[in-house]
Design a protein around this motif. Sequence first.
Motif, PDB file in Angstrom:
ATOM      1  N   LEU A   1      -4.918 -72.159  18.296  1.00 59.54           N
ATOM      2  CA  LEU A   1      -5.998 -71.395  17.680  1.00 59.54           C
ATOM      3  C   LEU A   1      -5.680 -69.903  17.705  1.00 59.54           C
ATOM      4  O   LEU A   1      -5.901 -69.189  16.722  1.00 59.54           O
ATOM      5  N   ASN A   2      -5.150 -69.417  18.813  1.00 55.55           N
ATOM      6  CA  ASN A   2      -4.803 -68.006  18.943  1.00 55.55           C
ATOM      7  C   ASN A   2      -3.758 -67.602  17.898  1.00 55.55           C
ATOM      8  O   ASN A   2      -3.891 -66.564  17.244  1.00 55.55           O
ATOM      9  N   VAL A   3      -2.752 -68.432  17.714  1.00 56.97           N
ATOM     10  CA  VAL A   3      -1.726 -68.140  16.711  1.00 56.97           C
ATOM     11  C   VAL A   3      -2.345 -68.094  15.314  1.00 56.97           C
ATOM     12  O   VAL A   3      -2.082 -67.174  14.525  1.00 56.97           O
ATOM     13  N   LEU A   4      -3.193 -69.081  15.002  1.00 60.39           N
ATOM     14  CA  LEU A   4      -3.839 -69.113  13.688  1.00 60.39           C
ATOM     15  C   LEU A   4      -4.734 -67.888  13.474  1.00 60.39           C
ATOM     16  O   LEU A   4      -4.709 -67.272  12.395  1.00 60.39           O
ATOM     17  N   LEU A   5      -5.508 -67.531  14.486  1.00 61.09           N
ATOM     18  CA  LEU A   5      -6.360 -66.344  14.377  1.00 61.09           C
ATOM     19  C   LEU A   5      -5.521 -65.076  14.199  1.00 61.09           C
ATOM     20  O   LEU A   5      -5.903 -64.167  13.449  1.00 61.09           O
ATOM     21  N   ASN A   6      -4.393 -65.008  14.877  1.00 66.32           N
ATOM     22  CA  ASN A   6      -3.500 -63.856  14.708  1.00 66.32           C
ATOM     23  C   ASN A   6      -2.992 -63.763  13.270  1.00 66.32           C
ATOM     24  O   ASN A   6      -2.943 -62.678  12.695  1.00 66.32           O
ATOM     25  N   PHE A   7      -2.607 -64.894  12.698  1.00 69.37           N
ATOM     26  CA  PHE A   7      -2.150 -64.894  11.308  1.00 69.37           C
ATOM     27  C   PHE A   7      -3.243 -64.401  10.350  1.00 69.37           C
ATOM     28  O   PHE A   7      -2.962 -63.736   9.361  1.00 69.37           O
ATOM     29  N   VAL A   8      -4.479 -64.739  10.649  1.00 71.22           N
ATOM     30  CA  VAL A   8      -5.592 -64.344   9.773  1.00 71.22           C
ATOM     31  C   VAL A   8      -6.008 -62.888  10.018  1.00 71.22           C
ATOM     32  O   VAL A   8      -6.241 -62.134   9.065  1.00 71.22           O
ATOM     33  N   LEU A   9      -6.107 -62.486  11.283  1.00 69.28           N
ATOM     34  CA  LEU A   9      -6.702 -61.186  11.612  1.00 69.28           C
ATOM     35  C   LEU A   9      -5.733 -60.007  11.638  1.00 69.28           C
ATOM     36  O   LEU A   9      -6.121 -58.885  11.302  1.00 69.28           O
TER      37      LEU A   9
ATOM     38  N   THR B   1      -5.190 -57.834   8.320  1.00 74.37           N
ATOM     39  CA  THR B   1      -6.294 -56.978   7.874  1.00 74.37           C
ATOM     40  C   THR B   1      -6.795 -56.032   8.964  1.00 74.37           C
ATOM     41  O   THR B   1      -7.275 -54.939   8.657  1.00 74.37           O
ATOM     42  N   GLN B   2      -6.690 -56.418  10.219  1.00 79.58           N
ATOM     43  CA  GLN B   2      -7.271 -55.625  11.310  1.00 79.58           C
ATOM     44  C   GLN B   2      -6.231 -54.976  12.227  1.00 79.58           C
ATOM     45  O   GLN B   2      -6.602 -54.184  13.091  1.00 79.58           O
ATOM     46  N   GLY B   3      -4.983 -55.369  12.120  1.00 87.24           N
ATOM     47  CA  GLY B   3      -3.945 -54.798  12.975  1.00 87.24           C
ATOM     48  C   GLY B   3      -4.110 -55.205  14.427  1.00 87.24           C
ATOM     49  O   GLY B   3      -4.458 -56.346  14.745  1.00 87.24           O
ATOM     50  N   ILE B   4      -3.892 -54.233  15.306  1.00 91.00           N
ATOM     51  CA  ILE B   4      -3.949 -54.509  16.752  1.00 91.00           C
ATOM     52  C   ILE B   4      -5.343 -54.944  17.192  1.00 91.00           C
ATOM     53  O   ILE B   4      -5.487 -55.751  18.116  1.00 91.00           O
ATOM     54  N   ILE B   5      -6.369 -54.439  16.533  1.00 92.94           N
ATOM     55  CA  ILE B   5      -7.746 -54.859  16.843  1.00 92.94           C
ATOM     56  C   ILE B   5      -7.896 -56.351  16.530  1.00 92.94           C
ATOM     57  O   ILE B   5      -8.535 -57.101  17.288  1.00 92.94           O
ATOM     58  N   GLY B   6      -7.297 -56.803  15.431  1.00 84.34           N
ATOM     59  CA  GLY B   6      -7.333 -58.222  15.080  1.00 84.34           C
ATOM     60  C   GLY B   6      -6.655 -59.084  16.124  1.00 84.34           C
ATOM     61  O   GLY B   6      -7.145 -60.171  16.469  1.00 84.34           O
ATOM     62  N   ALA B   7      -5.522 -58.601  16.643  1.00 85.10           N
ATOM     63  CA  ALA B   7      -4.822 -59.344  17.698  1.00 85.10           C
ATOM     64  C   ALA B   7      -5.676 -59.426  18.961  1.00 85.10           C
ATOM     65  O   ALA B   7      -5.753 -60.477  19.610  1.00 85.10           O
ATOM     66  N   ALA B   8      -6.335 -58.322  19.296  1.00 86.10           N
ATOM     67  CA  ALA B   8      -7.211 -58.317  20.476  1.00 86.10           C
ATOM     68  C   ALA B   8      -8.404 -59.253  20.276  1.00 86.10           C
ATOM     69  O   ALA B   8      -8.788 -59.982  21.199  1.00 86.10           O
ATOM     70  N   LEU B   9      -8.969 -59.235  19.070  1.00 85.56           N
ATOM     71  CA  LEU B   9     -10.089 -60.133  18.781  1.00 85.56           C
ATOM     72  C   LEU B   9      -9.656 -61.598  18.831  1.00 85.56           C
ATOM     73  O   LEU B   9     -10.392 -62.453  19.339  1.00 85.56           O
ATOM     74  N   ALA B  10      -8.469 -61.894  18.310  1.00 83.69           N
ATOM     75  CA  ALA B  10      -7.956 -63.269  18.348  1.00 83.69           C
ATOM     76  C   ALA B  10      -7.777 -63.736  19.785  1.00 83.69           C
ATOM     77  O   ALA B  10      -8.171 -64.850  20.146  1.00 83.69           O
ATOM     78  N   THR B  11      -7.207 -62.883  20.609  1.00 86.48           N
ATOM     79  CA  THR B  11      -6.971 -63.247  22.020  1.00 86.48           C
ATOM     80  C   THR B  11      -8.291 -63.426  22.762  1.00 86.48           C
ATOM     81  O   THR B  11      -8.478 -64.428  23.476  1.00 86.48           O
ATOM     82  N   THR B  12      -9.239 -62.514  22.579  1.00 90.13           N
ATOM     83  CA  THR B  12     -10.520 -62.610  23.255  1.00 90.13           C
ATOM     84  C   THR B  12     -11.291 -63.835  22.802  1.00 90.13           C
ATOM     85  O   THR B  12     -11.887 -64.547  23.622  1.00 90.13           O
ATOM     86  N   THR B  13     -11.259 -64.123  21.504  1.00 90.87           N
ATOM     87  CA  THR B  13     -11.927 -65.322  20.980  1.00 90.87           C
ATOM     88  C   THR B  13     -11.308 -66.580  21.588  1.00 90.87           C
ATOM     89  O   THR B  13     -12.022 -67.506  21.979  1.00 90.87           O
ATOM     90  N   SER B  14      -9.996 -66.607  21.680  1.00 92.64           N
ATOM     91  CA  SER B  14      -9.313 -67.764  22.271  1.00 92.64           C
ATOM     92  C   SER B  14      -9.722 -67.961  23.731  1.00 92.64           C
ATOM     93  O   SER B  14      -9.966 -69.074  24.172  1.00 92.64           O
ATOM     94  N   PHE B  15      -9.792 -66.865  24.479  1.00 97.98           N
ATOM     95  CA  PHE B  15     -10.178 -66.967  25.879  1.00 97.98           C
ATOM     96  C   PHE B  15     -11.633 -67.413  26.028  1.00 97.98           C
ATOM     97  O   PHE B  15     -11.965 -68.155  26.948  1.00 97.98           O
ATOM     98  N   LEU B  16     -12.497 -66.983  25.108  1.00103.47           N
ATOM     99  CA  LEU B  16     -13.885 -67.432  25.136  1.00103.47           C
ATOM    100  C   LEU B  16     -13.970 -68.943  24.899  1.00103.47           C
ATOM    101  O   LEU B  16     -14.686 -69.650  25.605  1.00103.47           O
ATOM    102  N   ILE B  17     -13.210 -69.436  23.956  1.00103.69           N
ATOM    103  CA  ILE B  17     -13.211 -70.874  23.654  1.00103.69           C
ATOM    104  C   ILE B  17     -12.579 -71.661  24.807  1.00103.69           C
ATOM    105  O   ILE B  17     -12.971 -72.795  25.077  1.00103.69           O
ATOM    106  N   LEU B  18     -11.659 -71.044  25.511  1.00106.63           N
ATOM    107  CA  LEU B  18     -11.004 -71.702  26.655  1.00106.63           C
ATOM    108  C   LEU B  18     -11.998 -72.022  27.761  1.00106.63           C
ATOM    109  O   LEU B  18     -11.795 -72.938  28.548  1.00106.63           O
ATOM    110  N   LEU B  19     -13.098 -71.265  27.801  1.00112.04           N
ATOM    111  CA  LEU B  19     -14.140 -71.549  28.789  1.00112.04           C
ATOM    112  C   LEU B  19     -14.664 -72.947  28.579  1.00112.04           C
ATOM    113  O   LEU B  19     -15.077 -73.640  29.401  1.00112.04           O
TER     114      LEU B  19
END
Length: 170
Positions: free
Chosen positions: A141-149, A152-170
């Motif tokens: 999921l993190n890889v897919l979110l990185n490809f999408v974000l 368009t969002q740059g480093i902020i997109g990568a941070a959002l992808a990682t944070t979203t992945s960690f939230l789902i990992l809960l």
Amino acid sequence: NERIPFLQGFEYKKQKEEASKIAYLSLNTIAGGVNVSNDKELQEVLEKVKTAIQKELKQGIELLHSYLFVLILPGAILIIAFPEIFLRLFFGEPYIGAATTLQILTIGAVFYTLAYINLNILFGLGKPLTTTLITGSVALLNVLLNFVLIPTQGIIGAALATTTSFLILL
């Protein structure tokens, strides 16, 4: 009343009786070859013990999560509130532009800490395949979110992808 920690909720006398039954039935099983699966009394006692241990494990996990919040949250709040100070202090002036990224990743770090504890508990309960599947799915999921974000969002997109992945990992 005295309490035996791993059998919370039972009276001490009752605990001693249950433990004595388990010991007695176990010895009979070993010595006499008794079929334990047909022994209703032993099955009932073992079910009570299992329920008590599960209850205590749940309480322990909840307590651990509470302590983690008390230990981690104040630092995370400080970093989120004052990211420029931390960046300037630890990395220098050129990195001040990463303040928003640091704020997003700090939230992700809180999620990851809790998820890491949960995954280790699952692993300790004899579910390594489950932890592997969860971790692998979230990594994908993190890889897919990185490809999408990222486009368009740059480093902020990568941070959002990682944070979203960690939230789902809960």
